[in-house]
Scaffold this motif. Structure first.
Motif, mmCIF file in Angstrom:
data_model
loop_
_atom_site.group_PDB
_atom_site.id
_atom_site.type_symbol
_atom_site.label_atom_id
_atom_site.label_comp_id
_atom_site.label_asym_id
_atom_site.label_seq_id
_atom_site.Cartn_x
_atom_site.Cartn_y
_atom_site.Cartn_z
ATOM 1 N N GLN A 50 -28.546 17.568 -26.032
ATOM 2 C CA GLN A 50 -27.199 17.010 -26.132
ATOM 3 C C GLN A 50 -27.015 16.286 -27.472
ATOM 4 O OE1 GLN A 50 -28.094 15.143 -22.454
ATOM 5 N NE2 GLN A 50 -26.226 15.930 -21.485
ATOM 6 N N ILE A 51 -28.055 15.602 -27.920
ATOM 7 C CA ILE A 51 -27.986 14.903 -29.210
ATOM 8 C C ILE A 51 -27.908 15.922 -30.350
ATOM 9 C CG2 ILE A 51 -29.238 13.390 -30.804
ATOM 10 C CD1 ILE A 51 -27.918 11.925 -28.454
ATOM 11 N N ILE A 52 -28.694 16.990 -30.265
ATOM 12 C CA ILE A 52 -28.638 18.038 -31.290
ATOM 13 C C ILE A 52 -27.226 18.631 -31.343
ATOM 14 C CG2 ILE A 52 -29.461 20.339 -31.930
ATOM 15 C CD1 ILE A 52 -32.214 19.509 -30.738
ATOM 16 N N SER A 53 -26.658 18.907 -30.174
ATOM 17 C CA SER A 53 -25.298 19.450 -30.121
ATOM 18 C C SER A 53 -24.291 18.478 -30.712
ATOM 19 C CB SER A 53 -24.906 19.771 -28.682
ATOM 20 O OG SER A 53 -25.738 20.777 -28.169
ATOM 21 N N LYS A 54 -24.472 17.200 -30.427
ATOM 22 C CA LYS A 54 -23.570 16.170 -30.962
ATOM 23 C C LYS A 54 -23.653 16.141 -32.478
ATOM 24 C CE LYS A 54 -21.513 11.861 -30.599
ATOM 25 N NZ LYS A 54 -20.102 12.124 -30.758
ATOM 26 N N ILE A 55 -24.851 16.168 -33.011
ATOM 27 C CA ILE A 55 -25.033 16.134 -34.463
ATOM 28 C C ILE A 55 -24.453 17.389 -35.098
ATOM 29 C CG2 ILE A 55 -26.745 16.203 -36.324
ATOM 30 C CD1 ILE A 55 -28.525 14.443 -34.509
ATOM 31 N N GLU A 56 -24.757 18.520 -34.548
ATOM 32 C CA GLU A 56 -24.276 19.779 -35.124
ATOM 33 C C GLU A 56 -22.758 19.883 -35.056
ATOM 34 O OE1 GLU A 56 -26.170 22.147 -36.786
ATOM 35 O OE2 GLU A 56 -27.707 20.617 -36.574
ATOM 36 N N GLY A 57 -22.177 19.297 -34.012
ATOM 37 C CA GLY A 57 -20.709 19.328 -33.887
ATOM 38 C C GLY A 57 -20.024 18.284 -34.741
ATOM 39 N N THR A 58 -20.679 17.143 -34.929
ATOM 40 C CA THR A 58 -20.077 16.031 -35.650
ATOM 41 C C THR A 58 -20.349 16.099 -37.133
ATOM 42 O OG1 THR A 58 -20.414 14.665 -33.696
ATOM 43 C CG2 THR A 58 -19.886 13.520 -35.725
ATOM 44 N N PHE A 59 -21.568 16.449 -37.482
ATOM 45 C CA PHE A 59 -21.987 16.444 -38.887
ATOM 46 C C PHE A 59 -22.259 17.881 -39.324
ATOM 47 C CE2 PHE A 59 -22.396 11.947 -38.953
ATOM 48 C CZ PHE A 59 -22.832 11.597 -37.693
#
Length: 165
Positions: free
Chosen positions: A155-164
């Protein structure tokens, strides 16, 4: 008797008011290795430092070749030229050592700076995720065991990839 009744009443009321704690765990190595920005930074470092690495390897091979040629020469024929060649090799070795250390220091510094940027990005993503998902505690180091229910790495990887980007 009143004390016992009060104690029992207190024990009954405490669980009613207790809230569940939401805990998450992150495999930080997996996050770092799967973040596109880290892969881009790594590739950039390779492109930046590979030419100098190749130069150093070529210099090393040249020094080894000079040493081999010098060992094949008869030392008694021309002692002065032999000594000059030996001094030249020593200078090249010292230069090689110095250049290698400088190259390694520069590479390590760039890697450190890159990891600092990635770490900051990850920490921001974790904080945003924790707040938006109402987490009370997120751990990412030294856990003996973390079940799939609390592992929020993907979920954190997805958040980073989506946000940054």
């Amino acid at each position: 008797m009143r004390v016992i009744a009060l104690l029992l009443l207190t024990l009954l009321v405490i669980p009613i008011n207790a809230q569940s704690i939401k805990i998450g765990y992150i495999d930080i190595e997996k996050v770092i290795n799967n973040v596109t920005q880290y892969q881009i930074e790594n590739e950039s470092l390779i492109q930046q430092f590979e030419p100098k690495k190749q130069q150093l390897l070529d210099l090393f091979k040249h020094i080894e070749l000079l040493k081999e040629n010098l060992n094949n020469v008869d030392k008694s024929i021309n002692n002065e030229n032999y000594q000059k060649e030996l001094d030249n090799i020593r200078e090249l070795e010292a230069s090689f050592q110095k250049e290698t250390e400088l190259w390694q220091q520069q590479l390590n510094q760039k890697k450190y700076e890159s990891l600092q940027k990635i770490e900051t990005m990850i920490n921001l993503a974790i904080e945003e995720f924790a707040i938006s998902e109402n987490y009370d505690l997120i751990l990412y180091q030294n856990a003996a065991f973390a079940s799939d229910q609390v592992n929020i790495t993907n979920q954190i990887i997805s958040k980073i990839e989506g946000t940054f980007p």
